[in-house]
Design an enzyme around this catalytic site. Structure first.
Site, mmCIF file in Angstrom:
data_model
loop_
_atom_site.group_PDB
_atom_site.id
_atom_site.type_symbol
_atom_site.label_atom_id
_atom_site.label_comp_id
_atom_site.label_asym_id
_atom_site.label_seq_id
_atom_site.Cartn_x
_atom_site.Cartn_y
_atom_site.Cartn_z
ATOM 1 N N TYR A 13 0.815 -1.392 -0.015
ATOM 2 C CA TYR A 13 -0.072 -0.066 0.078
ATOM 3 C C TYR A 13 0.785 1.196 -0.107
ATOM 4 O O TYR A 13 1.818 1.336 0.693
ATOM 5 C CB TYR A 13 -0.955 0.050 1.372
ATOM 6 C CG TYR A 13 -1.694 1.294 1.246
ATOM 7 C CD1 TYR A 13 -3.054 1.213 0.920
ATOM 8 C CD2 TYR A 13 -1.445 2.531 1.812
ATOM 9 C CE1 TYR A 13 -3.765 2.417 1.031
ATOM 10 C CE2 TYR A 13 -1.969 3.679 2.012
ATOM 11 C CZ TYR A 13 -3.250 3.684 1.347
ATOM 12 O OH TYR A 13 -4.042 4.632 1.473
ATOM 13 N N GLU A 47 -2.998 7.607 -4.404
ATOM 14 C CA GLU A 47 -3.046 6.193 -3.513
ATOM 15 C C GLU A 47 -2.940 5.087 -4.553
ATOM 16 O O GLU A 47 -3.528 5.174 -5.718
ATOM 17 C CB GLU A 47 -4.375 6.008 -2.805
ATOM 18 C CG GLU A 47 -4.415 4.880 -2.030
ATOM 19 C CD GLU A 47 -5.843 4.429 -1.422
ATOM 20 O OE1 GLU A 47 -6.186 4.827 -0.191
ATOM 21 O OE2 GLU A 47 -6.886 4.242 -2.210
#
Ligand code: ADP
Ligand code: MG
Length: 376
Positions: free
Chosen positions: A106, A189
């Site tokens: 992530y 993101e």
């Protein structure tokens, strides 16, 4: 402003971040030949402004051509119901090369207002359960404020990466940081950022939110806006120059000034109800603008009542009353309209409303507002 994954991936490519090969498809009749020109296995991905598409059935792996065509037909046009964004119709799909995933990471950069800096979040545990990781094992999520002496390689090492992929991740962080700064993004993101079986680091998902207040200097970004994804009321409000956000409650409110709007929403909560929207008509609204704002407000089907809470400073209360009266005159309004005005020409404003022959409840203060709203 949000954009789609496929658009964000185009930007990633411009900044040198690797993404899988893919092709966009918007029409059912194009599915078959688009897929036949592509390679399998592939992943079919719903392009909607929502996260958690995988869990909602909007991201599926297809092993062969037949399977890919079936899945594409199922996803294109479907109503995707996700935890994050509710129900959304899928008007576009991305057909993407399937990647051999070794590990899902992530990575995101967000604008941290309190610290006036961009914050980096990096985790070895990426993928669809990142929220769960944040709750149960927060120590697996590394965060850092990006300062002048920022060193991506050091950051990657602190986040727990020590092998030959560190340099690749550090380069991606640098590119993402450049993108965020140059394009005025509030969030970039990549979840998941994957390490492939071939030891390559690739962005499998891409999410970018841009700062609306900076869009005037990014025509290229503004051109990526997909109006089908916007709330129709919010879109209309933007065109009229109003600050409007649709909410889930039943009391429509019209207010001048964002602080007063928030205080008004608190008053509505104290009365045991929820606001149907946030609407700030701004300091110097004309009676025409008030009329437009009011029409927008009452187009909402969930309304139980409208609460107008105006502080007449630059905006005069008689202008406000005139605008509301004009808006109401030609509309068949079934819900009560409660008005509280303070400031310049408030007596004239109250006179206009009281003599309009229309039904208003003009109240004096917020305590009275709470009582009236409670009893709706
Ligand atoms: P969302 O976050 O909206 O659920 P993602 O794009 O992150 O959508 O996809 C969900 C999951 O599907 C990913 O975590 C990954 O495991 C898998 N996936 C997505 N794209 C690919 C791809 N090109 N190849 C292989 N797996 C993929
Ligand atoms: Mg994702």
């Amino acid at each position: 402003m949000k954009i789609h994954e496929y658009q964000a991936k185009e930007l990633f490519k411009q900044y040198g971040i690797k993404v899988p090969k893919s092709v966009l498809c918007e029409k059912k009749e194009n599915i078959e030949h688009t897929i036949k020109d592509f390679s399998v296995p592939c992943v079919i991905k719903a392009q909607v402004h929502s996260g958690a598409r995988g869990k909602a059935g909007g991201v599926k792996l297809a092993q062969d051509y037949q399977n890919a065509i079936e899945i594409a037909n199922e996803i294109l046009g479907m109503e995707l119901v996700s935890k994050q964004a509710g129900a959304k119709k899928v008007n576009k799909i991305l057909i993407e090369q399937a990647v051999d995933i070794e590990k899902e990471l992530y990575l995101s950069l967000t604008f941290d207002r309190a610290n006036e800096a961009i914050a980096l979040i990096l985790s070895t545990q990426g993928g669809m359960d990142i929220e769960e990781t944040a709750k149960t094992t927060p120590e697996k999520i590394y965060t850092e404020l990006i300062k002048d002496n920022f060193n991506p390689l050091e950051t990657v090492s602190k986040a727990g990466f020590h092998d030959n992929i560190s340099k690749q991740i550090a380069d991606i962080i640098s590119s993402l940081h450049k993108l965020a700064k140059e394009k005025d993004a509030l969030l970039v993101e990549i979840n998941p950022l994957v390490i492939t079986k071939q030891n390559e680091v690739i962005a499998l998902d891409a999410k970018i939110n841009f700062d609306d207040n900076a869009l005037f200097r990014h025509e290229d970004i503004l051109a990526l806006k997909d109006e089908a994804e916007e709330n129709p009321f919010e879109l209309q409000a933007q065109k009229e120059g109003l600050n409007y956000i649709k909410l889930d409650g039943t009391i429509g409110c019209m207010v001048n000034g964002a602080g007063l709007a928030m205080a008004t929403m608190d008053v509505i909560r104290l009365a045991g109800k929820n606001a149907a929207n946030f609407l700030d008509v701004g300091g110097g609204a004309s009676s025409e603008k008030i009329e437009k704002a009011f029409k927008l407000l009452i187009a909402d089907k969930n309304l139980e009542a409208v609460f107008i809470n105006i502080f007449g400073g630059i905006l005069r209360c008689d202008f406000l009353a005139e605008g509301v009266k004009n808006a109401i005159q030609n509309l068949n309004i079934k819900v009560p309209v409660i008005v509280r005005m303070e400031g310049t020409n408030k007596e004239n404003g109250a006179d206009i409303l009281n003599h309009s022959g229309l039904k208003f409840t003009v109240i004096k203060d917020l305590n009275e507002a709470i009582e009236v709203i409670k009893n709706i």
